[in-house]
Design a protein around this motif. Structure first.
Motif, PDB file in Angstrom:
ATOM      1  N   LEU A  14       0.829  -1.212   0.000  1.00 43.85           N
ATOM      2  CA  LEU A  14       0.000   0.000   0.000  1.00 43.85           C
ATOM      3  C   LEU A  14       0.861   1.259   0.000  1.00 43.85           C
ATOM      4  O   LEU A  14       0.551   2.237  -0.699  1.00 43.85           O
ATOM      5  N   THR A  15       1.937   1.232   0.779  1.00 45.21           N
ATOM      6  CA  THR A  15       2.824   2.398   0.820  1.00 45.21           C
ATOM      7  C   THR A  15       3.533   2.589  -0.513  1.00 45.21           C
ATOM      8  O   THR A  15       3.710   3.721  -0.990  1.00 45.21           O
ATOM      9  N   TRP A  16       3.945   1.496  -1.125  1.00 42.61           N
ATOM     10  CA  TRP A  16       4.616   1.560  -2.428  1.00 42.61           C
ATOM     11  C   TRP A  16       3.676   2.105  -3.502  1.00 42.61           C
ATOM     12  O   TRP A  16       4.065   2.920  -4.335  1.00 42.61           O
ATOM     13  N   LEU A  17       2.400   1.672  -3.461  1.00 42.64           N
ATOM     14  CA  LEU A  17       1.434   2.129  -4.456  1.00 42.64           C
ATOM     15  C   LEU A  17       0.922   3.534  -4.181  1.00 42.64           C
ATOM     16  O   LEU A  17       0.637   4.289  -5.111  1.00 42.64           O
ATOM     17  N   GLY A  18       0.813   3.891  -2.887  1.00 44.81           N
ATOM     18  CA  GLY A  18       0.181   5.158  -2.534  1.00 44.81           C
ATOM     19  C   GLY A  18       1.117   6.309  -2.259  1.00 44.81           C
ATOM     20  O   GLY A  18       0.660   7.438  -2.038  1.00 44.81           O
ATOM     21  N   THR A  19       2.440   6.042  -2.264  1.00 42.11           N
ATOM     22  CA  THR A  19       3.403   7.117  -2.016  1.00 42.11           C
ATOM     23  C   THR A  19       4.608   6.918  -2.931  1.00 42.11           C
ATOM     24  O   THR A  19       4.671   5.981  -3.718  1.00 42.11           O
ATOM     25  N   SER A  20       5.571   7.808  -2.786  1.00 38.22           N
ATOM     26  CA  SER A  20       6.813   7.688  -3.562  1.00 38.22           C
ATOM     27  C   SER A  20       7.840   6.838  -2.829  1.00 38.22           C
ATOM     28  O   SER A  20       8.961   6.650  -3.315  1.00 38.22           O
ATOM     29  N   GLU A  21       7.480   6.298  -1.669  1.00 39.55           N
ATOM     30  CA  GLU A  21       8.409   5.510  -0.854  1.00 39.55           C
ATOM     31  C   GLU A  21       8.453   4.072  -1.339  1.00 39.55           C
ATOM     32  O   GLU A  21       7.419   3.416  -1.472  1.00 39.55           O
TER      33      GLU A  21
END
Length: 308
Positions: A258-265
């Motif tokens: 989710l973090t990979w898809l929803g942010t630049s992180e």
């Protein structure tokens, strides 16, 4: 709740737990301790309202008194988990925090071995060795690169599985010493949220969070913490401990994705490689335990059929 419903519930629980990382990456101005304050405050409000509606003020106070010292120590552990998790997310990557937290089952096994004298099976020692290698791979590169902020965030995150392992060991010790006592430990979650709120309030002043940030953190307090905690308790009455632990690992996968898809992180090669070793060790340990339990149950059933 049927077994299938319990599994589905735990899948939903892990998905809800996993949204904290991606949501915190969309905050505008909330500072480190303020992030924790708003989430813990809303969690305490929701849990307190639910418990009072369920059993009344007298019932809640009675449950707290009946819990005794173990309940308060458990509440202290919950407060550490609530506080350190959100602080760690502001210091290092979501992947670092989630994979570090995943060590809780192994810490629980080690602490129970030292304090309660539990013997650890070979599979658990192997899992500890493999997970240790994965952690060294993940964070060894950070030491070499001198990324002090990531290391501090990792150390803060490390207090979460340690506190969780301590809490479960305390509860197990209490059950062993007082098997006749059936105290409700649910108020410990509420007390932990209240302690976390009280501790982080002075550290959060002056408030810098925007209305947008407070809305997101309030949503986390309800959707990411209060609701899934209640659902997990319900599912835990049906699922075996290895099953629940194995399903709980999905929080890491969901959170990183989710973090990979929803942010630049995005996680580094070291985090992906070392984290994979940690997850493999944990999943292998819990799956082996589940398979062993099923095998023994099957053998007992066959023996029972032969005798009858």
């Amino acid at each position: 709740m049927t077994h299938r419903q319990a599994v589905a519930t735990m899948l939903l629980v892990t998905l809800l737990w996993s949204i904290a990382g991606v949501v915190t990456r969309h905050l505008e101005s909330a500072q480190t301790f303020e992030v924790t304050f708003w989430r813990s405050a809303v969690t305490a409000l929701v849990l307190g309202g639910w418990m009072i509606a369920r059993q009344g003020w007298r019932g809640l106070l009675g449950a707290i008194r009946a819990g005794g010292r173990t309940l308060w120590l458990s509440a202290l552990c919950w407060s550490v988990m609530f506080t350190s998790f959100m602080v760690a997310l502001t210091l290092t990557t979501v992947a670092n925090v989630l994979i570090t937290m995943s060590l809780a089952p192994l810490f629980t096994a080690l602490i129970a071995r030292v304090t309660l004298g539990h013997r650890l099976p070979l599979r658990t020692w192997l899992a500890i060795a493999v997970a240790g290698g994965g952690i060294a791979w993940m964070y060894g590169s950070q030491v070499g690169a001198g990324t002090g902020r990531d290391l501090i965030g990792t150390l803060v995150a490390l207090s979460v599985p340690v506190a969780g392992a301590t809490m479960w060991t305390l509860l197990q010790h209490n059950a062993r010493q007082h098997p006749e006592t059936r105290s409700d430990m649910t108020p410990a979650v509420l007390l932990g949220a209240l302690v976390s709120t009280a501790v982080t309030l002075p550290l959060s002043l002056p408030f810098a969070a925007s209305a947008h940030d407070i809305g997101l953190l309030g949503m986390l307090g309800v959707v990411q913490l209060a609701v899934p905690c209640l659902l997990a308790v319900a599912a835990g009455r049906v699922l075996k401990a290895p099953e629940a632990s194995l399903l709980g690992l999905l929080e890491i996968l969901f959170g990183v994705v989710l973090t990979w898809l929803g942010t630049s992180e995005s996680p580094t090669v070291e985090v992906v490689g070392g984290g994979s070793l940690v997850l493999l060790a944990l999943a292998g340990n819990e799956a082996w335990a589940l398979w062993s339990g099923s095998t023994r149950a099957g053998a007992s059933a066959v023996t029972s059929m032969k005798v009858s």
